[in-house]
Motif scaffolding. Structure first.
Motif, PDB file in Angstrom:
ATOM      1  N   CYS A 166      82.271  -9.195  37.518  1.00 50.75           N
ATOM      2  CA  CYS A 166      82.865  -7.934  37.074  1.00 50.75           C
ATOM      3  C   CYS A 166      84.305  -8.188  36.682  1.00 50.75           C
TER       4      CYS A 166
ATOM      5  N   MET B 104      76.540  -9.205  42.647  1.00 53.27           N
ATOM      6  CA  MET B 104      77.869  -9.632  42.242  1.00 53.27           C
ATOM      7  C   MET B 104      78.323 -10.867  43.016  1.00 53.27           C
TER       8      MET B 104
ATOM      9  N   TYR C 173      74.847  -7.121  37.422  1.00 51.46           N
ATOM     10  CA  TYR C 173      75.812  -8.103  36.941  1.00 51.46           C
ATOM     11  C   TYR C 173      76.261  -9.054  38.038  1.00 51.46           C
TER      12      TYR C 173
ATOM     13  N   ILE D  13      76.312  -1.614  37.728  1.00 47.29           N
ATOM     14  CA  ILE D  13      76.977  -2.799  38.260  1.00 47.29           C
ATOM     15  C   ILE D  13      76.022  -3.704  39.034  1.00 47.29           C
ATOM     16  N   LYS D  14      74.935  -3.167  39.546  1.00 42.93           N
ATOM     17  CA  LYS D  14      73.982  -3.971  40.328  1.00 42.93           C
ATOM     18  C   LYS D  14      73.329  -5.058  39.489  1.00 42.93           C
TER      19      LYS D  14
ATOM     20  N   CYS E 165      84.653  -3.479  32.957  1.00 45.77           N
ATOM     21  CA  CYS E 165      84.614  -2.113  33.470  1.00 45.77           C
ATOM     22  C   CYS E 165      85.694  -1.253  32.821  1.00 45.77           C
TER      23      CYS E 165
ATOM     24  N   ILE F  73      84.562 -10.645  41.405  1.00 39.75           N
ATOM     25  CA  ILE F  73      85.316  -9.569  40.749  1.00 39.75           C
ATOM     26  C   ILE F  73      86.642 -10.164  40.323  1.00 39.75           C
TER      27      ILE F  73
ATOM     28  N   ALA G  48      77.196  -3.308  44.028  1.00 36.47           N
ATOM     29  CA  ALA G  48      77.185  -4.558  43.255  1.00 36.47           C
ATOM     30  C   ALA G  48      76.376  -5.613  43.998  1.00 36.47           C
TER      31      ALA G  48
END
Length: 396
Positions: A97, A115, A94, A91-92, A56, A118, A112
Protein backbone atom coordinates in the motif's frame (compact mmCIF):
# COMPACT_ATOMS: atom_id res chain seq x y z
CA UNK A 1 -11.82 39.89 11.04
CA UNK A 2 -9.89 37.34 13.09
CA UNK A 3 -13.10 35.82 14.49
CA UNK A 4 -14.45 35.45 10.97
CA UNK A 5 -11.24 33.74 9.89
CA UNK A 6 -11.29 31.43 12.88
CA UNK A 7 -14.86 30.42 12.24
CA UNK A 8 -14.17 29.81 8.57
CA UNK A 9 -11.18 27.64 9.34
CA UNK A 10 -12.82 25.59 12.07
CA UNK A 11 -16.13 25.05 10.28
CA UNK A 12 -15.50 22.03 8.07
CA UNK A 13 -19.14 21.91 6.92
CA UNK A 14 -19.28 25.45 5.58
CA UNK A 15 -20.93 26.26 2.27
CA UNK A 16 -17.55 27.11 0.79
CA UNK A 17 -16.12 23.77 1.90
CA UNK A 18 -19.14 21.93 0.52
CA UNK A 19 -18.88 23.65 -2.83
CA UNK A 20 -15.15 22.97 -3.06
CA UNK A 21 -15.68 19.34 -2.08
CA UNK A 22 -18.41 19.02 -4.72
CA UNK A 23 -16.08 20.46 -7.35
CA UNK A 24 -13.28 18.09 -6.31
CA UNK A 25 -15.62 15.11 -6.40
CA UNK A 26 -16.74 16.00 -9.93
CA UNK A 27 -13.08 16.29 -10.91
CA UNK A 28 -12.36 12.82 -9.54
CA UNK A 29 -15.42 11.35 -11.23
CA UNK A 30 -13.97 12.38 -14.59
CA UNK A 31 -10.96 10.21 -13.77
CA UNK A 32 -13.10 7.25 -12.66
CA UNK A 33 -11.79 5.01 -15.41
CA UNK A 34 -8.37 5.17 -13.77
CA UNK A 35 -9.63 4.31 -10.29
CA UNK A 36 -10.20 0.85 -8.88
CA UNK A 37 -13.87 0.14 -8.13
CA UNK A 38 -14.76 -2.31 -5.34
CA UNK A 39 -17.06 -4.34 -7.59
CA UNK A 40 -14.13 -5.07 -9.93
CA UNK A 41 -12.03 -6.62 -7.22
CA UNK A 42 -13.15 -10.27 -7.27
CA UNK A 43 -9.86 -12.15 -7.22
CA UNK A 44 -9.14 -14.49 -10.12
CA UNK A 45 -6.92 -17.56 -9.93
CA UNK A 46 -4.22 -15.97 -12.10
CA UNK A 47 -4.14 -12.92 -9.79
CA UNK A 48 -2.53 -15.06 -7.10
CA UNK A 49 0.72 -14.95 -9.08
CA UNK A 50 0.64 -11.16 -9.29
CA UNK A 51 2.09 -8.77 -6.72
CA UNK A 52 -0.39 -5.95 -6.34
CA UNK A 53 0.36 -2.36 -5.33
CA UNK A 54 -2.41 0.00 -4.22
CA UNK A 55 -2.02 3.78 -4.29
CA UNK A 56 -4.46 5.20 -1.75
CA UNK A 57 -6.08 8.41 -2.91
CA UNK A 58 -6.46 10.29 -6.19
CA UNK A 59 -4.08 13.12 -5.31
CA UNK A 60 -0.46 13.36 -6.54
CA UNK A 61 -1.35 11.54 -9.80
CA UNK A 62 2.17 11.30 -11.18
CA UNK A 63 3.15 9.13 -8.22
CA UNK A 64 1.19 6.23 -9.71
CA UNK A 65 1.51 7.29 -13.35
CA UNK A 66 5.32 7.23 -13.15
CA UNK A 67 5.28 3.99 -11.14
CA UNK A 68 3.13 2.35 -13.81
CA UNK A 69 5.53 3.62 -16.47
CA UNK A 70 8.45 2.05 -14.63
CA UNK A 71 6.63 -1.26 -14.14
CA UNK A 72 5.47 -1.69 -17.75
CA UNK A 73 8.09 -4.37 -18.50
CA UNK A 74 6.89 -6.38 -15.48
CA UNK A 75 3.31 -7.62 -16.06
CA UNK A 76 3.40 -9.64 -12.84
CA UNK A 77 3.36 -6.37 -10.85
CA UNK A 78 0.00 -4.57 -10.88
CA UNK A 79 -0.32 -0.97 -9.69
CA UNK A 80 -3.80 0.44 -9.03
CA UNK A 81 -5.20 3.59 -7.48
CA UNK A 82 -8.35 3.80 -5.35
CA UNK A 83 -10.33 6.69 -3.95
CA UNK A 84 -10.04 7.19 -0.18
CA UNK A 85 -13.59 5.96 0.42
CA UNK A 86 -12.97 2.72 -1.51
CA UNK A 87 -9.68 1.77 0.11
CA UNK A 88 -11.17 -0.12 3.12
CA UNK A 89 -13.13 -2.36 0.76
CA UNK A 90 -10.39 -3.19 -1.74
CA UNK A 91 -7.24 -3.13 0.40
CA UNK A 92 -7.53 -6.85 1.25
CA UNK A 93 -6.53 -7.66 -2.34
CA UNK A 94 -3.15 -5.92 -2.20
CA UNK A 95 0.34 -6.71 -0.98
CA UNK A 96 1.81 -3.19 -0.92
CA UNK A 97 0.00 0.00 0.00
CA UNK A 98 1.35 3.41 -0.98
CA UNK A 99 -0.33 6.12 1.07
CA UNK A 100 -1.06 9.43 -0.63
CA UNK A 101 -2.03 11.74 2.23
CA UNK A 102 -4.51 9.17 3.55
CA UNK A 103 -5.00 8.10 7.14
CA UNK A 104 -4.10 4.45 7.54
CA UNK A 105 -5.75 3.81 10.89
CA UNK A 106 -6.27 0.55 12.75
CA UNK A 107 -9.63 -0.07 11.03
CA UNK A 108 -8.19 0.19 7.51
CA UNK A 109 -5.07 -1.78 8.45
CA UNK A 110 -7.13 -4.59 10.01
CA UNK A 111 -8.76 -5.15 6.61
CA UNK A 112 -5.40 -5.44 4.80
CA UNK A 113 -5.25 -9.21 5.23
CA UNK A 114 -2.70 -9.81 2.44
CA UNK A 115 -0.64 -6.69 3.07
CA UNK A 116 3.13 -7.03 3.49
CA UNK A 117 4.21 -3.39 3.35
CA UNK A 118 2.73 0.08 3.84
CA UNK A 119 4.91 2.85 2.49
CA UNK A 120 4.68 6.55 1.83
CA UNK A 121 5.52 8.12 -1.52
CA UNK A 122 7.95 10.41 0.28
CA UNK A 123 9.26 10.98 3.78
CA UNK A 124 6.14 11.56 5.90
CA UNK A 125 4.37 8.77 7.79
CA UNK A 126 2.22 10.95 10.05
CA UNK A 127 -1.06 9.33 8.92
CA UNK A 128 -0.01 5.70 9.44
CA UNK A 129 -0.83 3.84 12.65
CA UNK A 130 2.54 2.10 12.91
CA UNK A 131 1.56 0.20 16.07
CA UNK A 132 -1.50 -1.27 14.35
CA UNK A 133 0.57 -2.27 11.32
CA UNK A 134 3.14 -3.96 13.56
CA UNK A 135 0.36 -5.82 15.38
CA UNK A 136 -0.88 -7.20 12.04
CA UNK A 137 2.61 -8.15 10.87
CA UNK A 138 2.85 -5.40 8.25
CA UNK A 139 6.08 -3.53 7.66
CA UNK A 140 5.94 0.27 7.40
CA UNK A 141 8.47 2.35 5.48
CA UNK A 142 9.19 5.75 4.07
CA UNK A 143 11.31 6.73 1.09
CA UNK A 144 14.40 8.57 2.37
CA UNK A 145 14.62 12.12 1.06
CA UNK A 146 18.28 11.87 0.10
CA UNK A 147 19.40 10.45 -3.21
CA UNK A 148 16.10 10.77 -5.07
CA UNK A 149 15.81 14.50 -5.56
CA UNK A 150 13.07 15.00 -2.96
CA UNK A 151 15.24 16.93 -0.50
CA UNK A 152 16.70 19.05 -3.29
CA UNK A 153 13.23 19.78 -4.71
CA UNK A 154 11.87 20.79 -1.31
CA UNK A 155 14.84 23.03 -0.59
CA UNK A 156 14.36 24.77 -3.94
CA UNK A 157 10.73 25.41 -3.03
CA UNK A 158 11.89 26.98 0.23
CA UNK A 159 14.16 29.31 -1.75
CA UNK A 160 11.26 30.14 -4.07
CA UNK A 161 8.96 31.02 -1.18
CA UNK A 162 11.63 33.09 0.56
CA UNK A 163 12.38 35.06 -2.60
CA UNK A 164 8.67 35.46 -3.32
CA UNK A 165 8.15 37.03 0.10
CA UNK A 166 11.31 39.13 -0.02
CA UNK A 167 10.56 40.45 -3.51
CA UNK A 168 6.87 40.89 -2.58
CA UNK A 169 5.47 38.70 -5.32
CA UNK A 170 1.80 39.54 -4.78
CA UNK A 171 2.48 43.28 -4.64
CA UNK A 172 4.53 43.08 -7.84
CA UNK A 173 1.54 41.58 -9.61
CA UNK A 174 -0.62 44.39 -8.28
CA UNK A 175 1.89 46.91 -9.64
CA UNK A 176 1.80 45.26 -13.06
CA UNK A 177 -1.99 45.41 -13.08
CA UNK A 178 -1.91 49.05 -11.99
CA UNK A 179 0.80 50.00 -14.56
CA UNK A 180 3.17 51.04 -11.77
CA UNK A 181 6.94 50.93 -12.23
CA UNK A 182 9.72 50.69 -9.65
CA UNK A 183 7.57 49.41 -6.81
CA UNK A 184 7.39 47.63 -4.45
CA UNK A 185 10.83 47.80 -2.90
CA UNK A 186 11.94 44.24 -2.21
CA UNK A 187 14.50 42.56 -0.02
CA UNK A 188 17.42 40.20 -0.62
CA UNK A 189 18.72 36.97 0.85
CA UNK A 190 22.10 38.66 0.99
CA UNK A 191 22.94 39.38 4.61
CA UNK A 192 19.83 37.67 5.99
CA UNK A 193 19.97 35.21 8.89
CA UNK A 194 17.95 32.11 8.03
CA UNK A 195 16.92 29.73 10.80
CA UNK A 196 16.41 26.15 9.57
CA UNK A 197 14.07 24.54 12.10
CA UNK A 198 14.85 20.84 11.71
CA UNK A 199 18.23 20.23 10.10
CA UNK A 200 17.64 16.94 8.28
CA UNK A 201 18.23 16.05 4.64
CA UNK A 202 16.08 18.94 3.38
CA UNK A 203 17.75 21.33 5.80
CA UNK A 204 21.19 20.34 4.55
CA UNK A 205 20.17 20.86 0.92
CA UNK A 206 18.67 24.22 1.84
CA UNK A 207 21.87 25.33 3.62
CA UNK A 208 23.88 24.42 0.50
CA UNK A 209 21.70 26.69 -1.60
CA UNK A 210 21.61 29.57 0.86
CA UNK A 211 25.37 30.00 1.10
CA UNK A 212 25.83 31.35 -2.46
CA UNK A 213 23.16 33.97 -1.69
CA UNK A 214 25.31 35.33 1.13
CA UNK A 215 22.95 34.31 3.90
CA UNK A 216 23.91 33.42 7.45
CA UNK A 217 22.54 29.99 8.33
CA UNK A 218 21.60 28.86 11.83
CA UNK A 219 19.92 25.53 12.54
CA UNK A 220 18.53 23.31 15.26
CA UNK A 221 18.44 19.54 15.43
CA UNK A 222 17.58 17.15 18.27
CA UNK A 223 21.06 15.66 18.14
CA UNK A 224 24.07 16.50 16.04
CA UNK A 225 26.13 13.40 15.13
CA UNK A 226 29.86 13.99 15.09
CA UNK A 227 29.97 13.27 11.36
CA UNK A 228 27.46 16.03 10.67
CA UNK A 229 29.30 18.43 12.94
CA UNK A 230 32.48 17.87 10.93
CA UNK A 231 31.27 17.49 7.36
CA UNK A 232 28.71 20.29 7.40
CA UNK A 233 30.47 22.77 9.65
CA UNK A 234 30.96 25.14 6.74
CA UNK A 235 27.23 25.16 5.93
CA UNK A 236 25.85 26.15 9.35
CA UNK A 237 27.14 29.21 11.18
CA UNK A 238 25.47 28.33 14.49
CA UNK A 239 24.06 25.00 15.66
CA UNK A 240 21.54 24.36 18.43
CA UNK A 241 19.24 21.73 19.89
CA UNK A 242 15.47 21.76 20.08
CA UNK A 243 15.66 23.61 23.41
CA UNK A 244 17.24 26.55 21.54
CA UNK A 245 14.42 27.16 19.05
CA UNK A 246 13.10 30.33 20.70
CA UNK A 247 16.58 31.82 21.03
CA UNK A 248 17.34 31.03 17.40
CA UNK A 249 13.96 32.40 16.29
CA UNK A 250 14.85 35.73 17.92
CA UNK A 251 18.01 35.96 15.80
CA UNK A 252 16.48 35.10 12.43
CA UNK A 253 15.18 37.26 9.61
CA UNK A 254 13.58 34.15 8.08
CA UNK A 255 12.44 30.93 9.77
CA UNK A 256 12.08 27.84 7.57
CA UNK A 257 10.16 24.90 9.06
CA UNK A 258 11.67 21.60 7.89
CA UNK A 259 10.56 19.29 10.71
CA UNK A 260 8.77 16.00 10.26
CA UNK A 261 5.34 15.72 11.86
CA UNK A 262 5.77 12.64 14.03
CA UNK A 263 5.32 11.27 17.54
CA UNK A 264 8.74 12.61 18.43
CA UNK A 265 7.89 16.06 17.10
CA UNK A 266 4.67 16.15 19.09
CA UNK A 267 6.36 14.95 22.28
CA UNK A 268 8.81 17.83 22.04
CA UNK A 269 5.98 20.33 22.39
CA UNK A 270 3.78 21.13 25.35
CA UNK A 271 0.98 19.11 23.71
CA UNK A 272 1.02 15.32 23.94
CA UNK A 273 -1.45 14.84 21.11
CA UNK A 274 -0.46 12.51 18.31
CA UNK A 275 -0.71 13.92 14.82
CA UNK A 276 -3.38 12.17 12.79
CA UNK A 277 -4.82 12.83 9.38
CA UNK A 278 -8.63 12.83 9.20
CA UNK A 279 -10.23 12.26 5.83
CA UNK A 280 -13.73 13.56 5.12
CA UNK A 281 -14.41 12.58 1.50
CA UNK A 282 -11.91 14.81 -0.35
CA UNK A 283 -10.66 16.82 2.61
CA UNK A 284 -7.60 15.98 4.65
CA UNK A 285 -7.67 17.71 8.04
CA UNK A 286 -4.82 17.89 10.52
CA UNK A 287 -6.96 17.25 13.62
CA UNK A 288 -4.34 16.94 16.32
CA UNK A 289 -1.38 19.11 15.58
CA UNK A 290 2.11 19.56 16.93
CA UNK A 291 1.91 23.34 16.39
CA UNK A 292 5.52 23.95 17.36
CA UNK A 293 5.22 27.34 15.66
CA UNK A 294 2.63 28.79 18.02
CA UNK A 295 2.06 32.16 19.64
CA UNK A 296 5.07 31.73 21.93
CA UNK A 297 7.33 30.89 19.00
CA UNK A 298 6.11 33.70 16.72
CA UNK A 299 6.34 36.18 19.61
CA UNK A 300 10.00 35.23 20.00
CA UNK A 301 10.68 36.06 16.35
CA UNK A 302 11.81 39.51 15.22
CA UNK A 303 9.02 41.86 14.25
CA UNK A 304 8.76 41.72 10.48
CA UNK A 305 10.55 38.37 10.14
CA UNK A 306 9.33 35.89 7.53
CA UNK A 307 7.98 32.39 8.13
CA UNK A 308 8.25 29.60 5.53
CA UNK A 309 6.82 26.10 5.89
CA UNK A 310 7.74 23.20 3.58
CA UNK A 311 7.01 20.45 6.12
CA UNK A 312 3.43 19.96 7.39
CA UNK A 313 0.59 22.39 7.99
CA UNK A 314 0.04 21.05 11.50
CA UNK A 315 3.41 22.39 12.65
CA UNK A 316 2.08 25.98 12.59
CA UNK A 317 -0.86 27.14 14.69
CA UNK A 318 -3.38 28.74 12.35
CA UNK A 319 -4.77 31.29 14.82
CA UNK A 320 -1.29 32.47 15.84
CA UNK A 321 -0.24 32.88 12.21
CA UNK A 322 -3.43 34.73 11.30
CA UNK A 323 -3.27 37.08 14.27
CA UNK A 324 0.38 37.91 13.72
CA UNK A 325 -0.25 38.64 10.04
CA UNK A 326 -3.26 40.81 10.86
CA UNK A 327 -1.32 42.79 13.47
CA UNK A 328 1.64 43.22 11.14
CA UNK A 329 4.03 41.51 13.54
CA UNK A 330 4.80 38.68 11.12
CA UNK A 331 6.41 40.01 7.97
CA UNK A 332 5.06 37.31 5.72
CA UNK A 333 4.07 33.66 5.42
CA UNK A 334 5.11 31.34 2.62
CA UNK A 335 3.80 27.79 2.84
CA UNK A 336 3.57 24.76 0.60
CA UNK A 337 1.35 22.92 3.09
CA UNK A 338 -1.94 23.80 4.74
CA UNK A 339 -3.99 23.01 7.83
CA UNK A 340 -6.54 21.14 5.73
CA UNK A 341 -5.85 19.89 2.26
CA UNK A 342 -7.05 20.76 -0.32
CA UNK A 343 -7.16 24.20 1.30
CA UNK A 344 -10.18 26.48 1.00
CA UNK A 345 -9.20 29.09 -1.63
CA UNK A 346 -11.50 31.58 0.09
CA UNK A 347 -9.86 31.22 3.51
CA UNK A 348 -9.24 34.71 4.96
CA UNK A 349 -5.55 34.04 5.55
CA UNK A 350 -5.02 34.12 1.78
CA UNK A 351 -6.29 37.70 1.62
CA UNK A 352 -3.05 39.06 3.05
CA UNK A 353 -0.72 40.40 0.37
CA UNK A 354 2.27 38.97 2.24
CA UNK A 355 1.03 35.37 2.13
CA UNK A 356 2.11 32.94 -0.58
CA UNK A 357 0.67 29.43 -0.67
CA UNK A 358 1.53 26.65 -3.08
CA UNK A 359 -0.47 23.38 -3.41
CA UNK A 360 1.79 20.85 -1.63
CA UNK A 361 4.19 20.62 -4.58
CA UNK A 362 7.58 21.17 -2.94
CA UNK A 363 8.67 17.63 -3.72
CA UNK A 364 6.56 17.26 -6.85
CA UNK A 365 9.14 17.45 -9.61
CA UNK A 366 9.61 14.98 -12.44
CA UNK A 367 13.12 14.12 -11.25
CA UNK A 368 12.06 13.33 -7.68
CA UNK A 369 8.83 11.58 -8.68
CA UNK A 370 10.46 9.33 -11.24
CA UNK A 371 13.20 8.52 -8.72
CA UNK A 372 10.64 7.63 -6.03
CA UNK A 373 8.52 5.69 -8.55
CA UNK A 374 11.60 3.59 -9.26
CA UNK A 375 11.96 2.92 -5.52
CA UNK A 376 8.32 1.77 -5.28
CA UNK A 377 8.72 -0.38 -8.39
CA UNK A 378 11.97 -1.94 -7.19
CA UNK A 379 10.45 -2.73 -3.79
CA UNK A 380 7.49 -4.42 -5.50
CA UNK A 381 9.89 -6.50 -7.58
CA UNK A 382 11.92 -7.41 -4.50
CA UNK A 383 8.80 -8.46 -2.61
CA UNK A 384 7.61 -10.52 -5.56
CA UNK A 385 10.94 -12.38 -5.71
CA UNK A 386 11.21 -12.76 -1.94
CA UNK A 387 14.34 -10.61 -1.77
CA UNK A 388 15.36 -8.20 1.04
CA UNK A 389 13.71 -4.79 0.68
CA UNK A 390 16.18 -2.05 -0.17
CA UNK A 391 15.95 1.64 -0.98
CA UNK A 392 13.42 2.33 1.78
CA UNK A 393 13.61 3.18 5.47
CA UNK A 394 11.70 0.66 7.59
CA UNK A 395 10.31 2.09 10.84
CA UNK A 396 9.05 -1.09 12.53
Amino acid sequence: MYNIAKAAFRNKNSTVASLLCSHQSRSISRQSSKLVKPERMAEKEEDKKVTRVLFCGPHLPDSYNFTRDYLQPYPFIQADVAHFRDVPEVIKNYHICVTLLMQMDSFVISRATNMKLIMQFGVGLDGVDIDAATKHGIKVARIPSEGNGNAASCSEMAIYLMLGLLKKQNEMQMSVQSRLLGQPTGGTLLGKTVFILGYGNIGIELAKRLKPFGSRVIATKRSWPASVMNSDSSLVDEKGSHEDIYTFASKADIVVVCLRLSKETVKSTSSLMYALVCVTDMFIHWCSQAEIVNNKFISSMKKGALLVNIARGGLINYESAYQSLESGYLGGLGTDVAWSEPFDPNDPILKFKNVIMTPHVAGVTEFSYRSMAKVVGDVALQLHEGLPLTGIELVN
